[in-house]
Design a protein around this motif. Sequence first.
Motif, short mmCIF file in Angstrom:
data_model
loop_
_atom_site.label_atom_id
_atom_site.label_comp_id
_atom_site.label_asym_id
_atom_site.label_seq_id
_atom_site.Cartn_x
_atom_site.Cartn_y
_atom_site.Cartn_z
N HIS A 94 0.82 -1.21 0.00
CA HIS A 94 0.00 0.00 0.00
C HIS A 94 0.86 1.26 0.00
O HIS A 94 0.46 2.28 -0.57
CB HIS A 94 -0.98 -0.01 1.18
N GLY A 95 2.01 1.20 0.64
CA GLY A 95 2.92 2.34 0.57
C GLY A 95 3.41 2.57 -0.85
O GLY A 95 3.45 3.72 -1.33
N GLY A 98 0.55 3.75 -3.02
CA GLY A 98 0.26 5.15 -2.73
C GLY A 98 1.23 6.08 -3.42
O GLY A 98 0.84 7.13 -3.95
N ALA A 101 0.26 6.05 -7.03
CA ALA A 101 -1.05 6.66 -7.22
C ALA A 101 -0.95 8.19 -7.19
O ALA A 101 -1.72 8.86 -7.87
CB ALA A 101 -2.03 6.18 -6.16
N TRP A 102 -0.03 8.72 -6.41
CA TRP A 102 0.12 10.17 -6.34
C TRP A 102 0.41 10.75 -7.72
O TRP A 102 -0.20 11.73 -8.13
CB TRP A 102 1.25 10.52 -5.37
N THR A 107 -4.72 12.55 -6.10
CA THR A 107 -4.61 12.61 -4.65
C THR A 107 -5.65 11.75 -3.94
O THR A 107 -5.40 11.29 -2.83
CB THR A 107 -4.73 14.06 -4.16
N PHE A 110 -4.23 8.35 -3.67
CA PHE A 110 -3.11 8.41 -2.74
C PHE A 110 -3.61 8.44 -1.29
O PHE A 110 -3.09 7.71 -0.44
CB PHE A 110 -2.27 9.66 -3.02
N VAL A 111 -4.61 9.25 -1.01
CA VAL A 111 -5.15 9.35 0.34
C VAL A 111 -5.73 8.00 0.78
O VAL A 111 -5.52 7.56 1.91
CB VAL A 111 -6.18 10.48 0.44
N MET A 113 -4.84 4.98 -0.24
CA MET A 113 -3.74 4.04 0.02
C MET A 113 -3.03 4.36 1.33
O MET A 113 -2.65 3.47 2.08
CB MET A 113 -2.73 4.06 -1.14
N VAL A 114 -2.86 5.63 1.62
CA VAL A 114 -2.20 6.02 2.87
C VAL A 114 -3.08 5.70 4.07
O VAL A 114 -2.58 5.27 5.12
CB VAL A 114 -1.80 7.51 2.83
#
Length: 182
Positions: A94-95, A98, A101-102, A107, A110-111, A113-114
């Motif tokens: 997931h890191g 993310g 994905a950014w 975003t 990204f959010v 996944m974070v």
Amino acid sequence: MVRRPVAWIVAVVLFVEAFGIAALNWFLGIVVDRQDMSLAGLDPDAMSISSKAGGVVFGLYFALCGLVALLVALRDRAPAGLGRILLISVAVVHGLLGAFAWGLVGTGAFVFMVVVLGLVVLLLMTYDRQEGPSGATPAESGPKDPESPEGPESPEGPENPEKPDRAPVPVTPTPPAAPSPS
């Protein structure tokens, strides 16, 4: 206590994500197959099959990680062995997702996944704390007598002389050394 709700949330999110990843890759495989697309001369059938297979593999991976989180929630015990490794690996995935994905998706992805990364790490960290046999942490166990001969942390101190935490170590005498011939 946040341990069990976090484990339930992680399990549900990973199951939904497993279904979503598998369905998305299956859909992309169908699109590639129907459009007869080719990328740098690759066979469209191979691309379609590999997309579907990748979706099934990643879907099963996320479902297995969700099963580990579900077992953690049901048992209220820390994951051990392969389960802990799977949860650590899904946090790393997931890191990385993310980070990609950014730049590629935006975003919102990204959010998401974070947030999932944070939930998995929170699950791992809340079950990482060691607890005593009565469920009390060492800070809650009460004052110790600093004047005792064994010290303030002695399990054989005046509070519980009948039940020491460790068994006595038997002492065996060592035989005298034989003189060496000169």
